[in-house]
Scaffold this motif. Structure first.
Motif, PDB file in Angstrom:
ATOM      1  N   PHE A 120       0.831  -1.203   0.000  1.00  0.00           N
ATOM      2  CA  PHE A 120       0.000   0.000   0.000  1.00  0.00           C
ATOM      3  C   PHE A 120       0.867   1.256   0.000  1.00  0.00           C
ATOM      4  N   VAL A 121       1.886   1.264   0.874  1.00  0.00           N
ATOM      5  CA  VAL A 121       2.735   2.447   0.976  1.00  0.00           C
ATOM      6  C   VAL A 121       3.431   2.710  -0.353  1.00  0.00           C
ATOM      7  N   PHE A 122       3.966   1.666  -0.934  1.00  0.00           N
ATOM      8  CA  PHE A 122       4.664   1.837  -2.198  1.00  0.00           C
ATOM      9  C   PHE A 122       3.713   2.382  -3.267  1.00  0.00           C
ATOM     10  N   ASP A 123       2.558   1.793  -3.300  1.00  0.00           N
ATOM     11  CA  ASP A 123       1.563   2.172  -4.300  1.00  0.00           C
ATOM     12  C   ASP A 123       1.096   3.612  -4.071  1.00  0.00           C
ATOM     13  N   PHE A 124       0.946   3.973  -2.801  1.00  0.00           N
ATOM     14  CA  PHE A 124       0.373   5.272  -2.486  1.00  0.00           C
ATOM     15  C   PHE A 124       1.362   6.399  -2.752  1.00  0.00           C
ATOM     16  N   LEU A 125       2.651   6.096  -2.655  1.00  0.00           N
ATOM     17  CA  LEU A 125       3.650   7.150  -2.813  1.00  0.00           C
ATOM     18  C   LEU A 125       4.114   7.279  -4.254  1.00  0.00           C
ATOM     19  N   GLY A 126       3.264   7.106  -5.210  1.00  0.00           N
ATOM     20  CA  GLY A 126       3.652   7.278  -6.604  1.00  0.00           C
ATOM     21  C   GLY A 126       3.039   6.186  -7.457  1.00  0.00           C
ATOM     22  N   SER A 127       3.082   6.375  -8.777  1.00  0.00           N
ATOM     23  CA  SER A 127       2.466   5.372  -9.644  1.00  0.00           C
ATOM     24  C   SER A 127       3.383   4.151  -9.734  1.00  0.00           C
ATOM     25  N   THR A 128       2.781   3.009  -9.828  1.00  0.00           N
ATOM     26  CA  THR A 128       3.582   1.779  -9.869  1.00  0.00           C
ATOM     27  C   THR A 128       3.032   0.816 -10.908  1.00  0.00           C
ATOM     28  N   ASN A 129       3.893  -0.105 -11.304  1.00  0.00           N
ATOM     29  CA  ASN A 129       3.454  -1.242 -12.098  1.00  0.00           C
ATOM     30  C   ASN A 129       3.409  -2.450 -11.193  1.00  0.00           C
ATOM     31  N   VAL A 130       2.362  -3.215 -11.298  1.00  0.00           N
ATOM     32  CA  VAL A 130       2.175  -4.361 -10.416  1.00  0.00           C
ATOM     33  C   VAL A 130       2.253  -5.644 -11.242  1.00  0.00           C
ATOM     34  N   LEU A 131       3.096  -6.558 -10.790  1.00  0.00           N
ATOM     35  CA  LEU A 131       3.305  -7.794 -11.535  1.00  0.00           C
ATOM     36  C   LEU A 131       3.236  -8.966 -10.553  1.00  0.00           C
ATOM     37  N   PRO A 132       2.284  -9.867 -10.694  1.00  0.00           N
ATOM     38  CA  PRO A 132       2.276 -11.034  -9.819  1.00  0.00           C
ATOM     39  C   PRO A 132       3.381 -11.999 -10.257  1.00  0.00           C
ATOM     40  N   VAL A 133       4.244 -12.348  -9.324  1.00  0.00           N
ATOM     41  CA  VAL A 133       5.367 -13.219  -9.721  1.00  0.00           C
ATOM     42  C   VAL A 133       5.486 -14.404  -8.782  1.00  0.00           C
ATOM     43  N   GLU A 134       6.196 -15.404  -9.280  1.00  0.00           N
ATOM     44  CA  GLU A 134       6.526 -16.543  -8.441  1.00  0.00           C
ATOM     45  C   GLU A 134       8.047 -16.576  -8.305  1.00  0.00           C
ATOM     46  N   VAL A 135       8.520 -16.727  -7.096  1.00  0.00           N
ATOM     47  CA  VAL A 135       9.974 -16.774  -6.895  1.00  0.00           C
ATOM     48  C   VAL A 135      10.395 -18.230  -6.677  1.00  0.00           C
ATOM     49  N   ARG A 136      11.388 -18.610  -7.487  1.00  0.00           N
ATOM     50  CA  ARG A 136      11.954 -19.962  -7.316  1.00  0.00           C
ATOM     51  C   ARG A 136      13.469 -19.847  -7.373  1.00  0.00           C
ATOM     52  N   ASP A 137      14.156 -20.320  -6.403  1.00  0.00           N
ATOM     53  CA  ASP A 137      15.613 -20.362  -6.385  1.00  0.00           C
ATOM     54  C   ASP A 137      16.221 -19.005  -6.687  1.00  0.00           C
TER      55      ASP A 137
END
Lengths: 294, 353, 283
Positions: B233-250
């Motif tokens: 929320f903080v990141f999003d609220f303090l400026g425009s952002t791109n949001v990418l759902p990711v999966e982290v592996r290794d």
């Protein structure tokens, strides 16, 4: 500091009073004082009308209402209202249309003049017609010569009623029409509607609640007017007696139960007016003005 | 004056909690911004501190003293209302002197003294010569300063400002903002102001408290909040952002099965995350065949000092926004409809909702 | 239709139809019903000649009646200013059972015919009435005495005060009260220094309206007043009595004085409103 402490319960006591209101005791005292005042000055007079009317019982109550003089008074009251209210309705529409939809010099003077009858004593409203049309008035000799009776007859009563109720519809409609502006009408005109059609289809629906409100108040006053009508009526039983005048005659004859019986009809009219008025205010929202004056 | 807000809760009849257990400390002499979207509860918190609103639970401590039992009159806070709430029937001078004249007779200054103090404060807020005007004759910025002088007149323990610049136009806003900062540095009052304007909060305050849905998301210096956001929320609220759902592996991030090229390695453990990156932190991969997040350019626009590109990415509802520097490479040839690839220079990973 | 009007420049040109017709009808109707008849009183009064007018106007019975009408109207309006403010305050600020009904009932004096109000109040305050029976033993005579006139005028004037204050009180910004509180002012001081000054123009307007209505009131007063010349005879009643005596000159003189009072009050109301809108600004 115990960070894990449960939420503090609300501390009871006077300190919890919002800074923009009074302490409960003060509030209570003010409400009770206001209620007592309203009880003495509004509710008790109203209750007195009905209690006095029924003092002699139901039988005499209805007898007073079906008395031929009472019937005549009711008929005359309805007749007077049926003439004066529509006339003032037409006047109100014309006045509101010209004042709200156009800009011209002298407009505020015109508005003040329309309000004038509210600032004039009803007795003077009656007097002016006596001075004009009475036997020694300006038109008196001429009217007598042509055998026309205005003062001490029905036309005088109608005139005096029109005078005292003249502002009601106009003063309700002017703000409503001013608020709605001229955009809607100009749109309709640009689409080729005639002026009359524009009025009926565009303006009228916009102002209908305000219009009803004005008519309601106008009618209540027309049926209840006493002072002005009293001066021009001549108090001729069965001919120039409206209901309020009939109440006066009965009262002055010490026929209190009958006087209050007829008065109770007028009180019911007032209550119906109040109920309808409250409904219209709820309905019309901001469109219906609740201006300070009657 | 240090103010501790401890686990404040507030519910209004029949609605969700306006404040849902907020605790924070306002340090003596600091300028703190309460930042949040409208309806986040920030104004309610300010009013609770002032004593204009009573919390359903929790407490407010002024220098360690529980203020719960003190009325707003006793708290001696300087409150500047969003619409100033000046007394319109009084002159500017009488407005400023009101608080002193309202003191109990025992410690009420003499009339001449009240007048002198009010004139002094009007000089401080640079309104000399307007003492006998009525508030209706002032501009918005002048009214704002009268409201401030009036609040300062009672020598408040803390100055609370509700959207202090909200009702002003953009130009006046900027000037007043700078001026308020200078005034604060000069007088040293502990000051809390509420705002929904991120730029205002970051530029003006010593620390920012970011509030969302009645909860404190983060409190810290402007640079901490901007550079090290603790929540999506903080990141999003303090400026425009791109949001990418990711999966982290290794230690590598994948979007829809394809690796996402990020500048440094990923330190997060395996699992699903939301990757957020600012448009200006996305770089065009000049080598179109090299690694990168691929998509189709939808729009290319040159705007003030930078180039804006919207990139449509399969599987994402909203296009990825890029802000490229004018002097950067590769964008001049870019046409809508072309495919392109981007690298992500800086990003934040938050646990997937 | 309004081509001439447009040329002469007193009306702004508009595409809206019907200006000439509606304004023409408005002026004609107003002229015939209100303005010409009212001017008849003025012409009659002027026709009396200064000497005669003065003699009629300074007749002791006339003076007593005008003084009585004016003073009772002032006192009743003052009473209404206090209680009207209280009623408006309670109706706007607090909630209690029956509030909506009471709010509607405040208009009763507008809606109830004055004659009905008159006989109802008389029956209440007469020596054997609900209220009168408790007051009489205390030596307080209300009905058939000047006090009765005040009671009737208080009844008649109440809605004027309540209905002018109510909207202002309703729109009063809660923030200015909160501001006063944060500056250390208690509730009583806030009311005196912050709320009352904001309400005072509407309070004064309501007072003046109630007063104007009271001076001319007839129906509700004549039953309760007792109508004793020099003691409890109001000016409107004197007009009626003079008319019944066919003393038109006498009636006209009283009417002219009362019209003058009405116009002064009307002027006063307009001045109050101009003053308040200037003082409060449009902010």
């Amino acid at each position: 500091m115990r960070l894990s402490a449960p939420p503090h319960p609300t501390t009871p006591g006077l300190r919890r009073v919002s800074p923009v209101t009074e302490r409960p005791a003060t509030r209570w005292l003010l409400v009770v004082t206001a209620l007592v005042f309203l009880l003495f000055f509004l509710l008790m007079p109203l209750a007195a009308v009905f209690v006095e009317a029924l003092r002699m019982g139901i039988g005499p109550y209805f007898a007073a209402l079906v008395d031929p003089d009472a019937i005549a008074a009711i008929k005359l009251t309805l007749l007077v209202a049926a003439i004066s209210v529509p006339l003032n309705l037409i006047f109100g529409l014309c006045a509101a249309w010209s004042i709200a939809k156009f800009q011209f010099k002298g407009k505020s003077l015109l508005v003040t003049l329309i309000d004038l009858p509210f600032s004039v004593s009803p007795v003077i409203a009656g007097l002016i017609y006596v001075l004009l049309f009475g036997s020694s008035g300006w038109f008196g000799p001429w009217l007598a010569g042509h055998d026309i009776q205005i003062v001490f007859a029905v036309p005088g009563i109608v005139l005096a009623t029109i005078f005292v109720t003249l502002p009601f519809v106009a003063r309700e409609l002017i703000p409503v029409m001013q608020q709605s502006g001229t955009d809607d009408e100009e749109a309709a005109l640009s689409l080729g509607a005639s002026g009359w059609r524009t009025f009926l289809k565009v303006t009228l629906p916009n102002i209908k609640w305000g219009l009803l409100y004005g008519v309601l108040l106008c009618n209540a006053r027309a049926m209840g007017e006493f002072g002005a009508v009293s001066v021009v009526s001549g108090h001729i039983r069965s001919f120039t007696n409206t209901m309020p005048l009939h109440v006066e005659i009965l009262y002055n004859e010490y026929n209190f139960a009958a006087a209050f019986a007829v008065a109770s009809l007028l009180a019911v009219l007032a209550l119906v007016t109040l109920v309808l008025k409250t409904c219209l205010e709820a309905r019309g929202g901001p469109g219906v003005s609740s201006s300070g004056r009657p | 004056m240090e103010i501790q807000v401890h686990d404040i809760r507030k519910t209004f009849d029949g609605t969700a909690a306006a404040l849902d257990g907020i605790s924070l400390t306002i340090r003596s002499g600091e300028l703190l911004a309460l930042l949040g979207p409208s309806g986040s509860g920030k104004t309610t918190l300010l009013r609770v501190i002032a004593g204009l609103e009573f919390p359903t639970g929790g407490s407010v401590l002024f220098d360690g003293d529980d203020a719960s039992h003190r009325t707003v009159q006793e708290r001696n806070v300087g409150f500047v209302f969003q619409h100033y709430a000046l007394f319109r029937h009084m002159t500017v001078l009488d407005n400023v002197g009101f608080g002193l004249a309202a003191r109990p007779r025992a410690n009420r200054p003499a009339k001449a003294e009240i007048r002198r103090r009010a004139e002094e404060l009007l000089a401080l807020v640079q309104l000399q010569g307007l003492e006998h005007r009525s508030p209706a004759q002032l501009s918005g910025g002048q009214r704002q300063r009268v409201a401030l002088a009036r609040a300062l007149a009672i020598e408040p323990t803390v100055l609370l400002l509700d959207e202090p610049f909200g009702a002003l136009d953009a130009k006046v806003r900027k000037d007043l903002r700078r001026w308020l900062r200078q005034l604060h540095d000069r007088t040293g009052h502990t000051t809390v102001f509420v705002t929904h304007d991120q730029e205002e909060a970051l530029e003006l305050s010593d620390r920012v408290a970011i509030i969302n849905q009645g909860r404190l998301e983060q409190i810290g210096t402007p640079s901490e909040a901007y550079l090290r956001p603790e929540s999506a929320f903080v990141f999003d609220f303090l400026g425009s952002t791109n949001v990418l759902p990711v999966e982290v592996r290794d230690g590598r991030a994948f979007f829809a099965g394809c690796p996402v090229p990020v500048a440094d390695g990923i330190e997060a453990g395996d699992g699903h995350y939301t990757l957020q990156a600012r448009p200006c932190d996305m770089m065009l991969a000049v080598d179109r065949q090299g690694p990168g997040l691929g998509g189709i350019a939808e729009m290319v626009r040159v705007s003030l000092g930078r180039v804006r590109v919207d990139m449509k990415v399969g599987g994402l509802a909203r296009p990825i926004e890029l802000e490229l520097p004018m002097k950067g490479e590769g964008w001049r040839e870019l046409q809508p409809g072309q495919s392109l690839r981007v690298r992500i220079d800086r990003y934040h990973l938050f646990a997937a909702p | 239709m309004s081509a001439r009007a447009i040329c002469s420049g007193w009306v702004r040109p508009s595409v809206m139809p019907g200006f000439g017709m509606t304004l023409g009808f408005t002026l004609a109707y107003l002229g015939l019903v209100v303005l010409i008849p009212l001017s008849a009183v003025m012409f009659r009064a002027a026709g009396l000649g200064w000497q005669d007018f003065l003699a009629l106007a300074t007749d002791s019975r006339t003076l007593a009646a005008v003084r009585l009408s004016f003073s009772t109207a002032l006192l009743a309006a003052a009473l209404n200013a206090v209680f009207g403010l209280l009623v408006a305050w309670v109706l706007v600020r607090y909630s209690f059972p029956g509030k909506r009904v009471l709010d509607a009932m405040v208009d009763l004096p507008f809606a109830l015919p004055t004659a009905v109000a008159g006989i109802a109040l008389t029956s209440l305050y007469a020596g054997n009435g609900w209220i009168g029976q408790f007051l009489e033993p205390l030596g307080i005579k209300v009905a058939y005495a000047p006090l009765g006139i005040m009671v009737a005028l208080t009844f008649i004037g109440l809605p004027f005060v309540v209905r002018t204050i109510q909207p202002v009180l309703h729109d009063l910004d809660a923030e200015i009260e909160e501001a006063a509180a944060t500056l250390g002012a208690g509730r009583a001081r806030t009311f005196r220094k912050v709320i009352l000054p904001v309400l005072s123009p509407s309070l004064l307007t309501g007072f003046a309206l109630a007063c104007a209505r009271g001076v001319g009131e007839y129906g509700s007063v004549i039953f309760i007043a007792g109508n004793i010349p020099h003691v409890s005879e109001i000016a409107p009643l004197l007009i009626v009595i003079r008319l019944e005596e066919f003393n038109y000159a006498g009636a006209t003189a009283v009417a002219a004085i009362m019209l003058a009072i009405s116009f002064i009050l009307l002027l006063l109301i307009n001045l109050i409103q101009a003053w308040s809108s200037q003082r409060m600004g449009r902010a």
